[in-house]
Motif scaffolding. Structure first.
Motif, PDB file in Angstrom:
ATOM      1  N   LEU A  30      -7.073  -6.511  37.504  1.00 59.74           N
ATOM      2  CA  LEU A  30      -6.723  -7.008  38.824  1.00 59.74           C
ATOM      3  C   LEU A  30      -7.965  -7.141  39.699  1.00 59.74           C
ATOM      4  CD1 LEU A  30      -4.561  -7.899  40.791  1.00 59.74           C
ATOM      5  CD2 LEU A  30      -4.029  -5.495  41.236  1.00 59.74           C
ATOM      6  N   THR A  31      -8.888  -6.208  39.570  1.00 62.52           N
ATOM      7  CA  THR A  31     -10.128  -6.275  40.347  1.00 62.52           C
ATOM      8  C   THR A  31     -10.926  -7.528  39.994  1.00 62.52           C
ATOM      9  OG1 THR A  31     -10.227  -3.866  40.476  1.00 62.52           O
ATOM     10  CG2 THR A  31     -12.270  -5.062  40.898  1.00 62.52           C
ATOM     11  N   ASP A  32     -11.016  -7.843  38.711  1.00 61.04           N
ATOM     12  CA  ASP A  32     -11.738  -9.046  38.304  1.00 61.04           C
ATOM     13  C   ASP A  32     -11.057 -10.307  38.807  1.00 61.04           C
ATOM     14  OD1 ASP A  32     -13.585  -7.480  37.045  1.00 61.04           O
ATOM     15  OD2 ASP A  32     -12.875  -7.869  35.006  1.00 61.04           O
ATOM     16  N   ALA A  33      -9.725 -10.276  38.833  1.00 61.98           N
ATOM     17  CA  ALA A  33      -8.998 -11.441  39.336  1.00 61.98           C
ATOM     18  C   ALA A  33      -9.273 -11.664  40.813  1.00 61.98           C
ATOM     19  CB  ALA A  33      -7.506 -11.256  39.097  1.00 61.98           C
ATOM     20  N   VAL A  34      -9.315 -10.586  41.592  1.00 60.61           N
ATOM     21  CA  VAL A  34      -9.630 -10.697  43.017  1.00 60.61           C
ATOM     22  C   VAL A  34     -11.038 -11.264  43.188  1.00 60.61           C
ATOM     23  CG1 VAL A  34     -10.082  -9.359  45.109  1.00 60.61           C
ATOM     24  CG2 VAL A  34      -8.018  -8.915  43.772  1.00 60.61           C
ATOM     25  N   ARG A  35     -11.961 -10.814  42.377  1.00 63.13           N
ATOM     26  CA  ARG A  35     -13.325 -11.338  42.468  1.00 63.13           C
ATOM     27  C   ARG A  35     -13.363 -12.827  42.112  1.00 63.13           C
ATOM     28  NH1 ARG A  35     -18.160  -8.279  39.453  1.00 63.13           N
ATOM     29  NH2 ARG A  35     -17.434  -6.664  40.910  1.00 63.13           N
ATOM     30  N   LYS A  36     -12.598 -13.203  41.077  1.00 59.45           N
ATOM     31  CA  LYS A  36     -12.541 -14.608  40.701  1.00 59.45           C
ATOM     32  C   LYS A  36     -12.033 -15.450  41.867  1.00 59.45           C
ATOM     33  CE  LYS A  36     -12.280 -18.209  37.884  1.00 59.45           C
ATOM     34  NZ  LYS A  36     -13.470 -18.858  37.292  1.00 59.45           N
ATOM     35  N   ALA A  37     -10.978 -14.978  42.522  1.00 60.06           N
ATOM     36  CA  ALA A  37     -10.434 -15.706  43.667  1.00 60.06           C
ATOM     37  C   ALA A  37     -11.457 -15.785  44.796  1.00 60.06           C
ATOM     38  CB  ALA A  37      -9.156 -15.022  44.149  1.00 60.06           C
ATOM     39  N   ARG A  38     -12.164 -14.708  45.012  1.00 61.33           N
ATOM     40  CA  ARG A  38     -13.188 -14.672  46.067  1.00 61.33           C
ATOM     41  C   ARG A  38     -14.269 -15.718  45.807  1.00 61.33           C
ATOM     42  NH1 ARG A  38     -16.090  -9.110  46.299  1.00 61.33           N
ATOM     43  NH2 ARG A  38     -13.995  -8.430  46.929  1.00 61.33           N
ATOM     44  N   GLU A  39     -14.710 -15.804  44.560  1.00 61.62           N
ATOM     45  CA  GLU A  39     -15.761 -16.745  44.212  1.00 61.62           C
ATOM     46  C   GLU A  39     -15.275 -18.192  44.314  1.00 61.62           C
ATOM     47  OE1 GLU A  39     -19.195 -16.101  43.412  1.00 61.62           O
ATOM     48  OE2 GLU A  39     -18.362 -14.483  44.634  1.00 61.62           O
ATOM     49  N   MET A  40     -14.020 -18.430  43.990  1.00 61.22           N
ATOM     50  CA  MET A  40     -13.480 -19.778  44.127  1.00 61.22           C
ATOM     51  C   MET A  40     -13.523 -20.232  45.581  1.00 61.22           C
ATOM     52  SD  MET A  40     -10.225 -19.627  41.523  1.00 61.22           S
ATOM     53  CE  MET A  40      -9.792 -21.347  41.777  1.00 61.22           C
ATOM     54  N   ARG A  41     -13.207 -19.327  46.491  1.00 66.77           N
ATOM     55  CA  ARG A  41     -13.264 -19.699  47.902  1.00 66.77           C
ATOM     56  C   ARG A  41     -14.703 -19.854  48.366  1.00 66.77           C
ATOM     57  NH1 ARG A  41      -9.273 -15.911  47.790  1.00 66.77           N
ATOM     58  NH2 ARG A  41     -10.661 -14.294  48.555  1.00 66.77           N
ATOM     59  N   ARG A  42     -15.564 -18.954  47.902  1.00 69.15           N
ATOM     60  CA  ARG A  42     -16.966 -19.023  48.318  1.00 69.15           C
ATOM     61  C   ARG A  42     -17.621 -20.323  47.893  1.00 69.15           C
ATOM     62  NH1 ARG A  42     -22.016 -17.888  46.365  1.00 69.15           N
ATOM     63  NH2 ARG A  42     -21.223 -17.358  44.287  1.00 69.15           N
ATOM     64  N   LEU A  43     -17.271 -20.800  46.718  1.00 74.75           N
ATOM     65  CA  LEU A  43     -17.878 -22.010  46.175  1.00 74.75           C
ATOM     66  C   LEU A  43     -17.135 -23.274  46.580  1.00 74.75           C
ATOM     67  CD1 LEU A  43     -18.682 -20.658  42.598  1.00 74.75           C
ATOM     68  CD2 LEU A  43     -20.271 -20.957  44.520  1.00 74.75           C
ATOM     69  N   GLY A  44     -16.117 -23.136  47.437  1.00 76.02           N
ATOM     70  CA  GLY A  44     -15.409 -24.295  47.930  1.00 76.02           C
ATOM     71  C   GLY A  44     -14.436 -24.894  46.947  1.00 76.02           C
ATOM     72  N   LYS A  45     -14.071 -24.156  45.902  1.00 79.57           N
ATOM     73  CA  LYS A  45     -13.121 -24.677  44.922  1.00 79.57           C
ATOM     74  C   LYS A  45     -11.673 -24.493  45.367  1.00 79.57           C
ATOM     75  CE  LYS A  45     -16.167 -23.858  40.956  1.00 79.57           C
ATOM     76  NZ  LYS A  45     -16.326 -23.147  39.657  1.00 79.57           N
ATOM     77  N   ALA A  46     -11.438 -23.548  46.264  1.00 82.06           N
ATOM     78  CA  ALA A  46     -10.091 -23.315  46.780  1.00 82.06           C
ATOM     79  C   ALA A  46     -10.188 -22.562  48.094  1.00 82.06           C
ATOM     80  CB  ALA A  46      -9.253 -22.521  45.786  1.00 82.06           C
ATOM     81  N   ALA A  47      -9.343 -22.952  49.036  1.00 85.45           N
ATOM     82  CA  ALA A  47      -9.299 -22.241  50.311  1.00 85.45           C
ATOM     83  C   ALA A  47      -8.289 -21.108  50.275  1.00 85.45           C
ATOM     84  CB  ALA A  47      -8.956 -23.209  51.439  1.00 85.45           C
ATOM     85  N   GLU A  48      -7.230 -21.298  49.490  1.00 85.12           N
ATOM     86  CA  GLU A  48      -6.199 -20.267  49.353  1.00 85.12           C
ATOM     87  C   GLU A  48      -5.925 -20.049  47.874  1.00 85.12           C
ATOM     88  OE1 GLU A  48      -2.812 -21.559  51.489  1.00 85.12           O
ATOM     89  OE2 GLU A  48      -3.752 -21.370  53.464  1.00 85.12           O
ATOM     90  N   VAL A  49      -5.813 -18.774  47.483  1.00 79.68           N
ATOM     91  CA  VAL A  49      -5.568 -18.445  46.084  1.00 79.68           C
ATOM     92  C   VAL A  49      -4.393 -17.477  46.008  1.00 79.68           C
ATOM     93  CG1 VAL A  49      -6.517 -17.491  43.953  1.00 79.68           C
ATOM     94  CG2 VAL A  49      -8.003 -18.754  45.519  1.00 79.68           C
ATOM     95  N   THR A  50      -3.496 -17.744  45.077  1.00 76.91           N
ATOM     96  CA  THR A  50      -2.400 -16.827  44.786  1.00 76.91           C
ATOM     97  C   THR A  50      -2.594 -16.267  43.391  1.00 76.91           C
ATOM     98  OG1 THR A  50      -0.831 -18.011  46.191  1.00 76.91           O
ATOM     99  CG2 THR A  50       0.087 -16.572  44.492  1.00 76.91           C
ATOM    100  N   ILE A  51      -2.611 -14.949  43.290  1.00 78.34           N
ATOM    101  CA  ILE A  51      -2.657 -14.270  41.995  1.00 78.34           C
ATOM    102  C   ILE A  51      -1.240 -13.878  41.631  1.00 78.34           C
ATOM    103  CG2 ILE A  51      -3.527 -12.280  40.710  1.00 78.34           C
ATOM    104  CD1 ILE A  51      -5.935 -12.248  42.568  1.00 78.34           C
ATOM    105  N   HIS A  52      -0.741 -14.401  40.521  1.00 79.46           N
ATOM    106  CA  HIS A  52       0.610 -14.111  40.052  1.00 79.46           C
ATOM    107  C   HIS A  52       0.533 -13.015  38.990  1.00 79.46           C
ATOM    108  CE1 HIS A  52       2.335 -17.778  41.941  1.00 79.46           C
ATOM    109  NE2 HIS A  52       1.134 -18.286  41.682  1.00 79.46           N
TER     110      HIS A  52
END
Length: 584
Positions: A30-52
């Motif tokens: 789960l920690t890695d998934a949160v980091r992945k979501a964080r990086e997606m926003r940082r790099l402009g790939k997504a503004a909002e991320v949902t982890i299912h």
């Protein structure tokens, strides 16, 4: 390290906004998934991320920490449990007991105060099965810091190395680690370890009741192998790193499927939302997630001597002479407080929400908006099998502020403001620290507590306010509306379905329903309970149209401006029907 299984299934563009979905399975991080979501926003790939989160248990080795960089994240569960426990295996039969080795956790031995077997909380070995059979204290020697109890009650723990006493004190219970037990005729002198010994015998409120009052305080003894004599009880021998459990019937302890077997907690907190005053965490949402299996170890390390609502004393003593306080009655004691850990804690967060979540099998409190929070909705959640408070919000005096002094911070951003808790159910909470409550709101502003159902609690249902002081503080405009509260005060009195403290201009308490108080035989005063209770300093609060079966209310040392209108059995039955979770 566990491998993370993630699948990005959608990137939807709309008005320059991108939304991404990540899927996780229980063997993922789960920690890695949160980091992945964080990086997606940082790099402009997504503004909002949902982890299912797929169904199953996500075991943590440390709390999941969400920071300002994680703002906009949603974590959605589909039968998912975020757990701070570990399964115990390798059980072997030993006479009438089952025994298991306790493995190291994260490289070190660990202790715990709870265990769950097949989804049910097991009983930490104690001397009584029925609390109505608790023994009573004999003499309370403050000068020598000795508590005298009957010899018959203490015989089994005379040589137990880590035995504890849980002592009933008016509106609180203290957890006291026993240092020695010395026999003197038909009595035993109990001495306690520090720091709780000093706290216990120096703090004046709440105090144990002695035999001369006619209601001597009850107590029970726990955490000794010698007390392990009833099915469903357990004992952890920390010297041997073994757990002993007495099974119930043909009960199995091995894991056969999800939710079965024995689980012990290794973490005190599962999720920490941590922002700053300048950079809060914004718009984190948890949906459909279960938070389970935590402990709280301070009572095992330093004891636990609370003042009220589980807020523990770090220093306390009686004052002679008393302090004169303008606008308030004289003050006869001083106290400074600490706060128990919760499964989920938020600091400096804005708009962080919990929807259809479960908080269960927890050894501290459930959900805690600690400080600096703006908004945040908790809706359609369930709080059950919780040792302490269910939902906590706001300051209960900073650690450096004497707790009877008014709290009015220069930076109002520190005050928790605008939280909502609606359509939630609380039951079987406060099941270890009996002086805790279902909903504990301290120095808060604009909180909305509405349409919740509260039952099977040890003390008060909703506690709103803090400070025992009528001076103007940071509290204002709070709302308590259409809550259903029953079967409360199962262990403690000096309580109410709804209880207030302090000056709260604009606060309204209306159209709530309170009934069916429990009747334990061992409370300190069998008549000192109420449906509604405005306690010390309560000021500028309106209470109207609250249904109760009789007008059993208390207004104790109140300040000015309180309005009581139409409270009692005459209130409309329509109001009664509309109270509670899911009723509009």
């Amino acid at each position: 390290m566990k491998q993370m299984l993630l699948l990005i299934i959608s990137l939807a563009c709309c008005l320059h906004m991108q939304a991404a979905d990540l899927y996780l399975t229980p063997d993922s991080s789960l920690t890695d998934a949160v980091r992945k979501a964080r990086e997606m926003r940082r790099l402009g790939k997504a503004a909002e991320v949902t982890i299912h989160l797929a169904a199953g248990t996500y075991y943590l080795y440390e709390p999941l920490r969400l920071r300002p960089e994680d703002s906009g994240l949603t974590i959605e569960g589909h039968g998912a449990v975020i757990s701070g426990g570990i399964p115990l295996g390798g059980w072997k039969s030993q006479h009438k007991l089952m025994v298991a080795e306790v493995p190291d956790f994260n490289g070190r031995p660990f202790d715990f105060r709870q265990m769950w077997v097949n989804g049910q909380k097991a009983v930490r070995a104690r001397d009584v099965n029925d609390f109505e059979q608790m023994a009573r204290i004999m003499t309370y020697d403050k000068r020598n810091q000795i508590l005298w109890i009957p010899r018959k009650a203490a015989e089994k723990i005379l040589k137990a190395p880590y035995a504890e006493m849980v002592l009933h004190e008016m509106w609180c219970t203290s957890n006291l680690r026993i240092k020695s037990a010395t026999v003197a005729g038909d009595s035993v002198a109990i001495r306690f370890h520090q720091p709780e010994a000093k706290l216990q015998f120096e703090h004046p409120w709440p105090s144990p009741m002695t035999p001369d009052t006619g209601h001597p305080s009850p107590f029970y003894l726990t955490n000794a192998r010698e007390l392990l004599d009833e099915p469903g009880e357990w004992y952890h021998d920390i010297r041997e790193h073994k757990v002993y459990y007495m099974p119930q019937g043909n009960e199995e302890l091995r894991v056969k499927r999800e939710g079965t077997g024995a689980i012990v907690p290794v973490l005190e907190t599962l999720v920490e939302v941590i922002g700053t005053s300048e950079q809060p965490v914004r718009h984190i949402t948890f949906k459909g997630v279960t938070f389970s299996h935590t402990t709280w170890m301070r009572p095992s390390e330093k004891g636990h001597v609370p003042l009220q609502a589980g807020m523990y004393l770090t220093e306390a003593y009686k004052l002679r002479p008393q302090i004169d306080r303008p606008n308030n009655h004289k003050l006869d004691n001083q106290g400074w407080l600490g706060r128990a850990d919760a499964a989920v804690e938020l600091r400096w967060a804005e708009g962080c929400n919990f929807e259809q979540c479960r908080f269960e099998h927890l050894g501290g409190s459930g959900l805690d908006y600690v400080e600096g929070c703006r908004g945040g909705k908790t809706t359609r959640c369930t709080f059950t099998d919780i040792a302490m408070n269910g939902y906590v919000c706001g300051s209960f005096s900073p650690e450096g502020l004497e707790t009877h002094l008014p709290y009015q911070p220069t930076d109002f951003r520190m005050v928790c403001t605008g939280q909502e808790i609606t359509d939630c159910e609380f039951y079987n909470v406060t099941n270890e620290d009996w002086g805790c409550v279902a909903i504990a709101a301290g120095y808060v502003s604009g909180i909305n507590i509405e349409h919740n159902t509260i039952h099977d609690v040890s003390y008060t249902g909703i506690s709103l306010g803090w400070g025992w002081n009528r001076d103007l503080v940071c509290m204002k405009d709070n709302k308590v509306h259409a809550n259903l509260i029953y079967d409360y005060a199962r262990h403690m009195y000096d309580c109410a379905g709804i209880y207030t403290l302090g000056n709260q201009p604009g606060t309204q308490i209306w159209e709530n329903v309170v009934y069916d108080i429990a009747k334990p035989s061992y409370v300190h005063d069998p008549n000192h309970w109420f449906y509604l209770y405005t306690d010390e300093g309560s000021s500028n609060i309106t209470l109207r149209d609250n249904w109760t079966p009789e007008e059993k209310f208390l207004k104790n040392a109140n300040g000015p401006g309180n309005i009581w209108e139409n409270n009692g059995p005459q209130v409309s039955q329509d109001i009664k029907k509309r109270a509670g979770a899911g009723v509009r």
